[in-house]
Scaffold this motif. Sequence first.
Motif, mmCIF file in Angstrom:
data_model
loop_
_atom_site.group_PDB
_atom_site.id
_atom_site.type_symbol
_atom_site.label_atom_id
_atom_site.label_comp_id
_atom_site.label_asym_id
_atom_site.label_seq_id
_atom_site.Cartn_x
_atom_site.Cartn_y
_atom_site.Cartn_z
ATOM 1 N N ALA A 104 26.525 29.771 59.873
ATOM 2 C CA ALA A 104 26.497 30.974 59.039
ATOM 3 C C ALA A 104 25.428 31.953 59.529
ATOM 4 O O ALA A 104 25.661 33.168 59.569
ATOM 5 C CB ALA A 104 26.264 30.613 57.578
ATOM 6 N N PHE A 105 24.266 31.442 59.913
ATOM 7 C CA PHE A 105 23.198 32.312 60.410
ATOM 8 C C PHE A 105 23.626 32.962 61.727
ATOM 9 O O PHE A 105 23.471 34.170 61.910
ATOM 10 C CB PHE A 105 21.909 31.514 60.579
ATOM 11 N N LYS A 106 24.215 32.174 62.616
ATOM 12 C CA LYS A 106 24.695 32.709 63.900
ATOM 13 C C LYS A 106 25.788 33.757 63.664
ATOM 14 O O LYS A 106 25.754 34.844 64.234
ATOM 15 C CB LYS A 106 25.235 31.567 64.759
ATOM 16 N N ASP A 107 26.758 33.441 62.813
ATOM 17 C CA ASP A 107 27.830 34.384 62.520
ATOM 18 C C ASP A 107 27.298 35.629 61.809
ATOM 19 O O ASP A 107 27.762 36.741 62.065
ATOM 20 C CB ASP A 107 28.919 33.737 61.671
ATOM 21 N N GLY A 108 26.350 35.436 60.912
ATOM 22 C CA GLY A 108 25.748 36.567 60.210
ATOM 23 C C GLY A 108 25.076 37.524 61.184
ATOM 24 O O GLY A 108 25.219 38.752 61.071
ATOM 25 N N LYS A 109 24.351 36.979 62.164
ATOM 26 C CA LYS A 109 23.698 37.831 63.166
ATOM 27 C C LYS A 109 24.741 38.566 64.006
ATOM 28 O O LYS A 109 24.577 39.754 64.284
ATOM 29 C CB LYS A 109 22.768 37.002 64.063
ATOM 30 N N GLN A 110 25.811 37.865 64.379
ATOM 31 C CA GLN A 110 26.869 38.510 65.164
ATOM 32 C C GLN A 110 27.542 39.623 64.348
ATOM 33 O O GLN A 110 27.788 40.713 64.841
ATOM 34 C CB GLN A 110 27.919 37.490 65.618
ATOM 35 N N MET A 111 27.818 39.324 63.088
ATOM 36 C CA MET A 111 28.466 40.317 62.237
ATOM 37 C C MET A 111 27.551 41.524 62.001
ATOM 38 O O MET A 111 28.016 42.664 62.021
ATOM 39 C CB MET A 111 28.880 39.709 60.906
ATOM 40 N N LEU A 112 26.269 41.279 61.784
ATOM 41 C CA LEU A 112 25.328 42.384 61.615
ATOM 42 C C LEU A 112 25.322 43.252 62.864
ATOM 43 O O LEU A 112 25.370 44.480 62.774
ATOM 44 C CB LEU A 112 23.918 41.859 61.308
ATOM 45 N N ASN A 113 25.291 42.637 64.025
ATOM 46 C CA ASN A 113 25.344 43.385 65.274
ATOM 47 C C ASN A 113 26.622 44.220 65.342
ATOM 48 O O ASN A 113 26.582 45.390 65.719
ATOM 49 C CB ASN A 113 25.271 42.436 66.474
ATOM 50 N N ASP A 114 27.748 43.620 64.963
ATOM 51 C CA ASP A 114 29.028 44.338 65.002
ATOM 52 C C ASP A 114 29.036 45.519 64.034
ATOM 53 O O ASP A 114 29.540 46.593 64.362
ATOM 54 C CB ASP A 114 30.185 43.391 64.686
#
Length: 160
Positions: A104-114
């Motif tokens: 979730a933390f990894k995906d959250g960072k990717q989504m924030l970047n997107d």
Amino acid sequence: MYIPVSNNCINVSEAYGANQPANESGVFDTDNYPYYVFKDLCTRCVGPENYKIYGQPVQAYWHEAESNMFSGMSKVIEHAQKIKDNNTRASYITSYCNDMQTKAFKDGKQMLNDVVWTQSYNSNTFKIQRNPKTHQMTGEKVVIPPMEVKLNASEYGNVP
């Protein structure tokens, strides 16, 4: 954001167990702290215009991810009840919870970047159409479609 944790967990993932040092008060650190990642995502996705373009796709993704984690946690608990040894049971539950927290933390960072990248791309300079030959603004507004989330929320349904 729902993240699985159990009273049978031995610990939490590294990121969720990290405490920001007191001397870093006022530092908004999305690299090391999940709170700031999800806070920034929420902040960027509110407002009438932002919600339609960013908030709804982000919310739909996390709703599916959370639903899969709820279901997964139920399966983990069901399986854990069959494990007789307390330490083995605690390790099994902890492993699942930490894997989901880390993902979730990894995906959250990717989504924030997107979201940040897409918001920058869709900034005011790109909201007015341009003549493809002269690049002069035509005065017509560009309709910005909802952001496409490229992550796979079904992966949160994987249970060891």
